[in-house]
Design an enzyme around this catalytic site. Structure first.
Site, PDB file in Angstrom:
ATOM      1  N   GLU A  33       0.817  -1.118  -0.051  1.00  0.00           N
ATOM      2  CA  GLU A  33      -0.048  -0.100  -0.004  1.00  0.00           C
ATOM      3  C   GLU A  33       0.970   1.317   0.005  1.00  0.00           C
ATOM      4  O   GLU A  33       1.950   1.167   0.766  1.00  0.00           O
ATOM      5  CB  GLU A  33      -0.852   0.006   1.105  1.00  0.00           C
ATOM      6  CG  GLU A  33      -1.900   1.381   1.229  1.00  0.00           C
ATOM      7  CD  GLU A  33      -2.707   1.508   2.584  1.00  0.00           C
ATOM      8  OE1 GLU A  33      -2.157   0.890   3.462  1.00  0.00           O
ATOM      9  OE2 GLU A  33      -3.579   2.388   2.382  1.00  0.00           O
ATOM     10  N   ARG A 259       6.023 -12.689   9.655  1.00  0.00           N
ATOM     11  CA  ARG A 259       6.646 -11.733   9.267  1.00  0.00           C
ATOM     12  C   ARG A 259       8.112 -11.729   9.808  1.00  0.00           C
ATOM     13  O   ARG A 259       8.354 -12.487  10.658  1.00  0.00           O
ATOM     14  CB  ARG A 259       5.887 -10.358   9.979  1.00  0.00           C
ATOM     15  CG  ARG A 259       4.614 -10.134   9.481  1.00  0.00           C
ATOM     16  CD  ARG A 259       3.949  -9.002  10.404  1.00  0.00           C
ATOM     17  NE  ARG A 259       4.460  -7.853  10.344  1.00  0.00           N
ATOM     18  CZ  ARG A 259       4.369  -6.755  10.147  1.00  0.00           C
ATOM     19  NH1 ARG A 259       3.067  -6.535   9.995  1.00  0.00           N
ATOM     20  NH2 ARG A 259       4.897  -5.615  10.067  1.00  0.00           N
ATOM     21  N   LYS A 269       4.628   0.650  10.087  1.00  0.00           N
ATOM     22  CA  LYS A 269       4.624   1.862   9.336  1.00  0.00           C
ATOM     23  C   LYS A 269       4.305   2.823  10.170  1.00  0.00           C
ATOM     24  O   LYS A 269       4.635   3.960   9.917  1.00  0.00           O
ATOM     25  CB  LYS A 269       3.814   1.720   7.975  1.00  0.00           C
ATOM     26  CG  LYS A 269       4.267   1.064   6.890  1.00  0.00           C
ATOM     27  CD  LYS A 269       3.563   1.183   5.713  1.00  0.00           C
ATOM     28  CE  LYS A 269       3.963   0.359   4.510  1.00  0.00           C
ATOM     29  NZ  LYS A 269       2.900   0.316   3.371  1.00  0.00           N
TER      30      LYS A 269
END
Length: 558
Positions: A33, A259, A269
């Site tokens: 994104e 992850r 983020k």
RNA sequence: UGGGGCGUAGCCAAGUGGUAAGGCAUCGGGUUUUGAUCCCGUGUACCGCAGGUUCGAAUCCUGCCGCCCCAGCCA
């Protein structure tokens, strides 16, 4: 990958699918994104997605998952493209956006409404939340759940036409409000947002949600293996529900992996953005940041990042990898490729009392001890030199084999010198050393093989150039700042130290992208963002077994 | 206390019923005009725990424990 190396579970699935003939060719996608910069966790995903297709002759899309305008921007789009390219991957002509499919997505939404499995809800966000139930209690159906197809179609068209304000209506899938999987309790498909979109401008005022847009984008691009992280495991039933309902020509398969978390670093983020916004770091590309841009500016080679994630592996287990593994990858690449140079970080003056004044000798120095093809360079040598403050101790322990009063040490590529006198200022600090050199020991000469315990680095005072060198340390004081209640409380106040260093003259011509080793100190590179050419970043230190000994000695004293 | 995952040495990680690879770290030693590199050597992993199946289990079954994720009109 070598023959003996085992494959991770995803590569096993992929090679099985290739062998069984389920797929002729593999297609993957890396779907960021554009709402922030890419970080070390993304490197993992990029290497996996592009890696498996590179290995099997498949193809990979770089797809911007841009379904939430307002949080997204073209600045991030450009930064992401730059980072992926720098990492060494090529998406060819396969650069797409979820927003490229907005028309098809809208058509699919209409189809779901016509099938009676989607409806327009007029409940407020708060009401929807209260109707959703909790983890242990089922939710309740919305009073608008049974609107007619006709009414839903009309409402959806009016949503799109801009007849409603943000939040007034929402398109929902009609699945099961009592599902133990929260994602199946009539998830939102479209919401109203009267904001400009970085890619589609003002053509839309309704935007699809992630699950809906992502699943169908995967189908449209004929993604064979949609690889994502573990937190989306719960979304897979919804992913498959869309595919079951709409039956697209191609049916992708979602597979989840864990992850990658790096010790002493943050990979959120939101928090990374806070560091930037609050001015705690210089920007997304601050060399202390675990962002690709930051690590690039720091001087980490792309190959080291790729090597690192390869070592970390692909599994489903939560991992928190030690910084040492990353640093090892960086050192391994740089040790092989970085030319050697001489620089003094914390200068201490040495005067060679028996060396002629106004004389400069040129000493030949190898650019790499193990790679003669790197050639040599000449270093000016004279009566006044800078050496490292740490390379002198007035009261030295037994095992300290650098300079001490009355002691000898070799100047790398130069002569053996002896410390005769220590000069101090009024505060009692050592400010200069008077030494004598042994003319018989010039490096490379016939009698230069006399052995002394230590070799230290140096730079000639008159010919040296001044530079500001930035020494970086971890940004946090705890191994897992991701789980800290407030990350501000665990920030390392000393993550940046700047020193006024003295460099050998050849460093004036160093290119930005060219990492070098300052002998005995570490790897450094010119800072790409500084106007002033004489600003250097320390990429990583060398392994330092002396520092380790010192630390142990300190601990034993305590 | 609903659902979904995960548990092999300090950190990663192979292993897919036949008796525990490898990397990083650690600790020794050798080479070295970078205390770097390089080269050797170094680990009693109760394979989360407890039962069970089997000639044989990290691998199969059952129960338990621990950790992670999910109640955005974020992704």
């Amino acid at each position: 990958m070598s023959e003996t190396e085992s494959r991770d579970f995803i590569r096993q699935i992929i090679s099985d699918d290739l062998e069984s003939g389920k797929h002729q060719q593999i297609t993957t996608r890396f779907p960021p994104e554009p709402n922030g910069y890419l970080h070390i966790g993304h490197v993992m995903s990029i290497c996996l997605n592009f890696g498996v297709t590179e290995e099997t002759g498949g193809r990979t899309y770089l797809r911007f998952d841009d379904t939430n305008p307002g949080k997204e921007s073209s600045e991030y789009v450009e930064a992401i493209k730059r980072d992926v390219r720098w990492l060494g991957f090529d998406w060819g002509g396969r650069l797409t956006h979820a927003s490229d499919y907005f028309n098809k997505l809208y058509d699919a939404a209409i189809k779901l409404v016509e099938m009676g499995v989607a409806y327009v809800d007029s409940l407020s966000a708060e009401e929807i939340r209260s109707y959703r139930g909790t983890l242990t209690e089922p939710g309740k159906n919305s009073p608008h759940r049974d609107r007619s197809v006709k009414e839903n179609l009309d409402l959806l068209a009016r949503m799109r036409a801009g007849e409603f304000d943000d939040g007034e209506m929402v398109l929902r899938a009609k699945i099961d409000m009592s599902s133990p999987n929260m994602n199946l309790r009539d998830p939102a498909l479209y919401r109203i947002r009267h904001v400009e979109h970085q890619h589609t401008g003002n053509t839309w005022c309704i935007y699809p949600m992630y699950d809906f847009a992502h699943t169908l984008s995967d189908a449209f691009e004929e993604i064979t293996h949609s690889l994502c992280t573990l937190e989306f495991e719960d979304h897979r039933p919804l992913y498959n529900w869309f595919l079951d309902q709409l039956e697209p020509r191609h049916r992708p398969r979602q597979i989840e992996f864990s992850r990658l978390n790096l010790a002493y670093a943050i990979t959120s983020k939101r928090k990374l953005n806070a560091l930037v916004e609050e001015g705690i770091v210089e920007g997304w590309d601050d060399p202390r940041m675990p962002t690709i841009a930051g690590m690039r500016r720091r001087g980490y080679p792309a190959a080291a990042l790729r090597d690192f994630v390869h070592r970390a592996g692909v599994t489903k287990k939560d991992k928190l990898i030690e910084m040492g593994v990353l640093e090892n990858s960086v050192r391994e690449i740089l040790g092989e490729e970085a030319p050697r140079r001489m620089a003094v970080l914390k200068p201490l003056k040495v005067v060679l009392t028996n060396y002629p004044e106004n004389t400069v000798e040129m000493m030949e120095a190898m650019n790499h001890p193990a790679r003669p093809e790197f050639g040599t360079r000449e270093l000016p040598f004279s009566r006044e030199l800078w050496i490292e403050q740490d390379d002198f101790m007035e009261e030295a322990p037994r095992k300290f084999f650098r300079l001490k009063p009355g002691g000898e040490v070799r100047l790398r590529f130069g002569y053996i010198i002896r410390c005769d006198e220590v000069i101090k200022n009024d505060a009692g600090e050592v400010i200069e050393l008077r030494c004598s050199y042994d003319p018989e020991t010039r490096s490379g000469s016939a009698n230069s093989d006399r052995k002394v315990k230590g070799t230290i680095h140096w730079v000639s005072c008159a010919e040296s150039i001044d530079a500001s060198v930035r020494l970086y340390d971890r940004l946090f004081t705890v191994a897992n700042p991701n789980t800290a209640e407030d990350f501000h409380a665990v920030m390392n106040a000393d993550s940046l130290q700047t020193v006024a260093a003295k460099l050998e003259p050849s460093l004036a011509a160093l290119e930005n992208d060219e990492p070098v080793q300052f002998e005995r100190l570490g790897y450094f590179c010119a800072d790409s963002e500084s106007e002033d050419e004489s600003v250097f970043n320390r990429i990583v230190t060398l392994r330092d077994s002396w520092a380790k000994l010192e630390k142990q000695a300190m601990q034993e004293q305590e």
